[in-house]
Design a protein around this motif. Structure first.
Motif, PDB file in Angstrom:
ATOM      1  N   THR A  83      33.805 -16.597  41.509  1.00 28.52           N
ATOM      2  CA  THR A  83      32.820 -16.830  40.735  1.00 28.52           C
ATOM      3  C   THR A  83      31.433 -16.517  41.276  1.00 28.52           C
ATOM      4  O   THR A  83      31.383 -15.734  42.156  1.00 28.52           O
ATOM      5  N   ALA A  84      30.260 -16.683  40.236  1.00 25.37           N
ATOM      6  CA  ALA A  84      29.097 -15.735  40.670  1.00 25.37           C
ATOM      7  C   ALA A  84      28.726 -17.141  41.533  1.00 25.37           C
ATOM      8  O   ALA A  84      29.019 -18.865  41.676  1.00 25.37           O
ATOM      9  N   TRP A  85      27.441 -17.022  42.503  1.00 24.62           N
ATOM     10  CA  TRP A  85      27.593 -17.957  43.406  1.00 24.62           C
ATOM     11  C   TRP A  85      26.303 -19.407  42.458  1.00 24.62           C
ATOM     12  O   TRP A  85      25.858 -18.981  41.193  1.00 24.62           O
ATOM     13  N   GLN A  86      26.636 -20.446  42.882  1.00 29.45           N
ATOM     14  CA  GLN A  86      26.151 -21.357  42.258  1.00 29.45           C
ATOM     15  C   GLN A  86      25.775 -22.989  43.052  1.00 29.45           C
ATOM     16  O   GLN A  86      25.776 -22.639  43.857  1.00 29.45           O
ATOM     17  N   ASN A  87      24.468 -23.297  41.996  1.00 25.75           N
ATOM     18  CA  ASN A  87      23.419 -23.924  42.843  1.00 25.75           C
ATOM     19  C   ASN A  87      24.280 -25.289  43.448  1.00 25.75           C
ATOM     20  O   ASN A  87      25.317 -25.527  43.323  1.00 25.75           O
ATOM     21  N   TYR A  94      16.832 -34.059  51.013  1.00 24.30           N
ATOM     22  CA  TYR A  94      17.364 -32.606  50.846  1.00 24.30           C
ATOM     23  C   TYR A  94      17.193 -30.878  50.355  1.00 24.30           C
ATOM     24  O   TYR A  94      17.553 -32.126  49.384  1.00 24.30           O
ATOM     25  N   VAL A  95      16.379 -30.268  50.512  1.00 22.12           N
ATOM     26  CA  VAL A  95      16.030 -28.936  49.630  1.00 22.12           C
ATOM     27  C   VAL A  95      15.937 -27.901  50.451  1.00 22.12           C
ATOM     28  O   VAL A  95      16.681 -27.953  51.786  1.00 22.12           O
ATOM     29  N   ALA A  96      16.136 -26.747  49.821  1.00 22.65           N
ATOM     30  CA  ALA A  96      15.834 -25.297  50.403  1.00 22.65           C
ATOM     31  C   ALA A  96      15.268 -24.935  51.462  1.00 22.65           C
ATOM     32  O   ALA A  96      13.950 -25.311  51.138  1.00 22.65           O
ATOM     33  N   SER A  97      15.260 -24.634  52.376  1.00 23.96           N
ATOM     34  CA  SER A  97      14.054 -24.366  53.159  1.00 23.96           C
ATOM     35  C   SER A  97      12.991 -23.965  53.002  1.00 23.96           C
ATOM     36  O   SER A  97      12.269 -24.066  53.624  1.00 23.96           O
ATOM     37  N   PHE A 101      16.308 -19.207  50.059  1.00 26.37           N
ATOM     38  CA  PHE A 101      17.708 -19.649  50.552  1.00 26.37           C
ATOM     39  C   PHE A 101      18.085 -21.180  50.486  1.00 26.37           C
ATOM     40  O   PHE A 101      18.860 -21.746  50.917  1.00 26.37           O
ATOM     41  N   THR A 102      17.878 -20.820  48.990  1.00 23.03           N
ATOM     42  CA  THR A 102      18.993 -22.110  48.117  1.00 23.03           C
ATOM     43  C   THR A 102      20.324 -21.990  48.224  1.00 23.03           C
ATOM     44  O   THR A 102      21.200 -21.827  48.253  1.00 23.03           O
ATOM     45  N   PRO A 103      20.367 -23.487  48.546  1.00 22.05           N
ATOM     46  CA  PRO A 103      21.760 -23.893  48.763  1.00 22.05           C
ATOM     47  C   PRO A 103      23.290 -23.106  47.949  1.00 22.05           C
ATOM     48  O   PRO A 103      23.185 -23.890  46.740  1.00 22.05           O
ATOM     49  N   MET A 104      24.142 -22.235  48.134  1.00 27.38           N
ATOM     50  CA  MET A 104      24.948 -21.943  47.011  1.00 27.38           C
ATOM     51  C   MET A 104      26.292 -22.322  47.965  1.00 27.38           C
ATOM     52  O   MET A 104      26.798 -22.072  48.247  1.00 27.38           O
ATOM     53  N   TRP A 105      27.336 -22.181  46.466  1.00 24.13           N
ATOM     54  CA  TRP A 105      28.211 -22.246  46.599  1.00 24.13           C
ATOM     55  C   TRP A 105      29.632 -21.172  45.800  1.00 24.13           C
ATOM     56  O   TRP A 105      29.165 -21.279  44.300  1.00 24.13           O
ATOM     57  N   ARG A 106      30.402 -20.783  45.943  1.00 24.50           N
ATOM     58  CA  ARG A 106      31.072 -19.857  45.376  1.00 24.50           C
ATOM     59  C   ARG A 106      33.091 -19.816  45.566  1.00 24.50           C
ATOM     60  O   ARG A 106      33.079 -20.017  46.732  1.00 24.50           O
ATOM     61  N   SER A 107      33.019 -19.893  44.472  1.00 25.19           N
ATOM     62  CA  SER A 107      35.395 -20.187  45.241  1.00 25.19           C
ATOM     63  C   SER A 107      35.719 -18.663  44.525  1.00 25.19           C
ATOM     64  O   SER A 107      35.141 -17.473  44.171  1.00 25.19           O
ATOM     65  N   GLY A 203       9.804 -29.016  61.558  1.00 26.65           N
ATOM     66  CA  GLY A 203      11.058 -29.146  60.601  1.00 26.65           C
ATOM     67  C   GLY A 203      11.879 -27.930  61.238  1.00 26.65           C
ATOM     68  O   GLY A 203      11.267 -26.326  61.567  1.00 26.65           O
ATOM     69  N   ASN A 204      12.552 -28.225  60.915  1.00 30.86           N
ATOM     70  CA  ASN A 204      13.963 -27.332  60.874  1.00 30.86           C
ATOM     71  C   ASN A 204      14.497 -26.589  59.746  1.00 30.86           C
ATOM     72  O   ASN A 204      15.266 -27.458  58.678  1.00 30.86           O
ATOM     73  N   TYR A 205      15.835 -25.511  59.980  1.00 29.47           N
ATOM     74  CA  TYR A 205      16.846 -25.620  58.817  1.00 29.47           C
ATOM     75  C   TYR A 205      18.305 -25.634  59.413  1.00 29.47           C
ATOM     76  O   TYR A 205      18.137 -25.189  60.371  1.00 29.47           O
ATOM     77  N   ILE A 206      19.160 -26.169  59.015  1.00 34.05           N
ATOM     78  CA  ILE A 206      20.840 -25.745  58.969  1.00 34.05           C
ATOM     79  C   ILE A 206      20.752 -24.431  58.146  1.00 34.05           C
ATOM     80  O   ILE A 206      21.086 -24.564  56.790  1.00 34.05           O
ATOM     81  N   SER A 207      21.949 -24.034  58.487  1.00 39.13           N
ATOM     82  CA  SER A 207      21.979 -22.675  58.063  1.00 39.13           C
ATOM     83  C   SER A 207      23.753 -22.789  56.970  1.00 39.13           C
ATOM     84  O   SER A 207      24.530 -23.220  57.924  1.00 39.13           O
ATOM     85  N   LEU A 208      23.592 -22.563  56.233  1.00 36.62           N
ATOM     86  CA  LEU A 208      25.805 -22.391  55.266  1.00 36.62           C
ATOM     87  C   LEU A 208      25.765 -21.693  55.418  1.00 36.62           C
ATOM     88  O   LEU A 208      27.396 -21.210  55.334  1.00 36.62           O
ATOM     89  N   ASP A 209      25.024 -21.230  55.479  1.00 40.79           N
ATOM     90  CA  ASP A 209      25.538 -18.963  55.500  1.00 40.79           C
ATOM     91  C   ASP A 209      27.055 -19.025  56.727  1.00 40.79           C
ATOM     92  O   ASP A 209      27.135 -19.352  57.309  1.00 40.79           O
ATOM     93  N   GLY A 210      27.578 -18.627  56.191  1.00 40.59           N
ATOM     94  CA  GLY A 210      29.473 -18.199  56.732  1.00 40.59           C
ATOM     95  C   GLY A 210      30.292 -19.676  56.613  1.00 40.59           C
ATOM     96  O   GLY A 210      31.071 -19.062  57.267  1.00 40.59           O
TER      97      GLY A 210
END
Lengths: 215, 235
Positions: A83-87, A94-97, A101-107, A203-210
């Motif tokens: 699918t397309a990436w969705q927010n 919590y916000v995008a860092s 780098f907007t947090p997104m998901w796809r399936s 401030g720090n961020y947490i990566s969702l990549d991968g």
């Protein structure tokens, strides 16, 4: 280059030492040896092909296919399944860092897999990440639908987190975060658990990549 | 000068007791040879659930699997391993991936095993990539800190082609209940040691604070590698 190197019987004068029978048998051997991989393609009627038969077929490219009883089945590609990436709907604070780098998901329906990307930060810079317990950053009615709950109910990873500025946090502490995905009442629930010292004043961020799982 | 013209040869069916040949048998033998070619092995779903064979096949064997159920499986699978502990594991050809399957409990070292509800499972896709999910646990007590623990050797055919390591998440038993204190980063390194022409061997080591809550299990979601035998020669 010809596919075969057949022996041909020639008109007279014939040589009595030529053994036509051996020549013909040699021809048959060639046919037998070289057509093994093509069996089922030629003039076999569909009904004559055993289910599970494999062969090279030409559908524009030569590909290995298997006869499933009614059709040739070629390998499934996965590219079309995404699918397309969705927010990801984030829970305050919590916000995008940062932009980009907007947090997104796809399936992917073919491989039944969900992927995440992006980075989350704790609101305005200068606010520490929650450290001592699981913190829910995405769930609720607008979250990732329950359909995408991990097949084994929970998945857990350890991911990277980095200071937004290189100087924070200072010192020798190693920071990281665990990410957890499971089911909530209405949607997939995403939690994190910050590990290490407080995330510092800038401030720090947490990566969702991968991060990914199978639903 | 007179030339003697020889006639064209032609085939004559030998008449007994001519022992030169028996064309009837010869031709029939050819047909019988073609007829004797084995049909593919077909694995059919039972009660809507299909499982690939776990034993009885050799590396390189191919089976056709069909399951009209939810998975709509119809694909050839190639046998990758016939290990005495791991049994048969398979590579899909037309389908995208195999079903998830628990790794054999017998593969774990003494004192370790699957976490109930989240067993360590593996899946192989048709690009030769192996994925893991789930977790393993120590059966009693807490995972040793800063100690290397050998897990198991992978069966040949599922080898990781090069040595490497991943981060496995650890899971304190009482973290949610107590709130715990996680003032230090804590995780498990999972290491694969690949020895040329020998195999791949997995081990893990928990790193981080020693005062953390009791830790029972390690998650393996992040483990994945391209499978290969690891056999190679130089030159």
């Amino acid at each position: 280059m010809p596919a075969f190197t057949f022996n041909y019987i020639t008109p007279p004068p014939n040589d009595e030492l030529v053994d036509e029978q051996s020549q013909i048998n040699a021809n048959l051997d060639q046919i037998e040896n070289r057509l093994n991989f093509l069996q089922g393609i030629g003039t076999w009627a569909n009904v004559d092909r055993p289910k599970g038969l494999e062969a090279l077929i030409n559908d524009g490219n030569q590909r290995t296919a298997v006869w499933n009883g009614t059709a040739w089945r070629t390998p499934t590609g996965i590219a079309g399944g995404w699918t397309a990436w969705q927010n990801i709907t984030l829970i305050a604070p919590y916000v995008a860092s940062a932009a980009g780098f907007t947090p997104m998901w796809r399936s992917n329906s073919v491989i039944r897999r969900v992927q995440l990307k992006g980075r989350i930060a704790n609101g305005a810079t200068g606010v520490s990440m929650a450290k001592n317990n699981w913190t829910n950053f995405s769930s609720g009615a607008s979250g990732i639908p329950l359909t995408f709950t991990p097949a084994n109910t929970v998945a857990l990873w350890t991911t990277s987190c980095s200071p937004i500025t290189a100087s924070s946090p200072a010192g020798s502490e190693i920071n990281g975060a665990r990410l957890r995905v499971n089911a909530d009442a209405t949607s997939v629930r995403l939690d994190f658990n910050w590990m290490g010292q407080d995330s510092g004043t800038t401030g720090n961020y947490i990566s969702l990549d991968g991060m990914d799982w199978w639903y | 000068m007179v030339y003697i013209q020889t006639p064209n040869y032609k085939f004559n069916e030998p008449i007994p007791p001519d022992t030169m040949a028996d064309p009837v048998n010869q031709i029939n033998n050819t047909w019988q040879k073609i007829d004797a070619a084995a049909n593919p092995t077909i694995i059919t779903a039972v009660a809507g659930v299909f499982a690939l064979p776990t034993t009885g096949y050799k590396v390189g064997d191919r089976v056709y699997v069909e399951d009209p159920g939810i998975n709509s499986v119809n694909s050839t699978f190639v046998c990758l391993t016939d290990d005495p502990i791991w049994g048969n594991w398979w590579l899909p050809v037309q389908d995208q991936s195999t079903p998830w399957r628990d790794i054999p409990a017998a593969a774990f070292p003494a004192g370790y095993g699957h976490m109930a509800g989240d067993p360590w499972q593996m899946m192989i896709n048709n690009r030769g990539q192996l994925y893991c999910r789930g977790s393993f646990r120590i059966n009693s007590g807490s995972l040793p800190n800063d100690t290397n623990v050998s897990l198991f050797g992978l069966p040949r055919g599922l080898d990781c082609p090069t040595s490497g390591s991943w981060i496995g998440s650890i899971d304190p038993t009482n973290f949610n209940a107590s709130g715990g204190t996680y003032d230090q980063f804590r995780a498990a390194r999972i290491y694969v040691n690949t020895l040329q022409n020998v195999g791949s061997f997995l081990s893990f080591r928990v790193h981080g604070a020693t005062a953390s809550p009791a830790t029972v299990r390690v998650w393996v979601n992040q483990l994945r590698w391209p499978i290969g035998t690891g056999d190679f020669t130089t030159g």
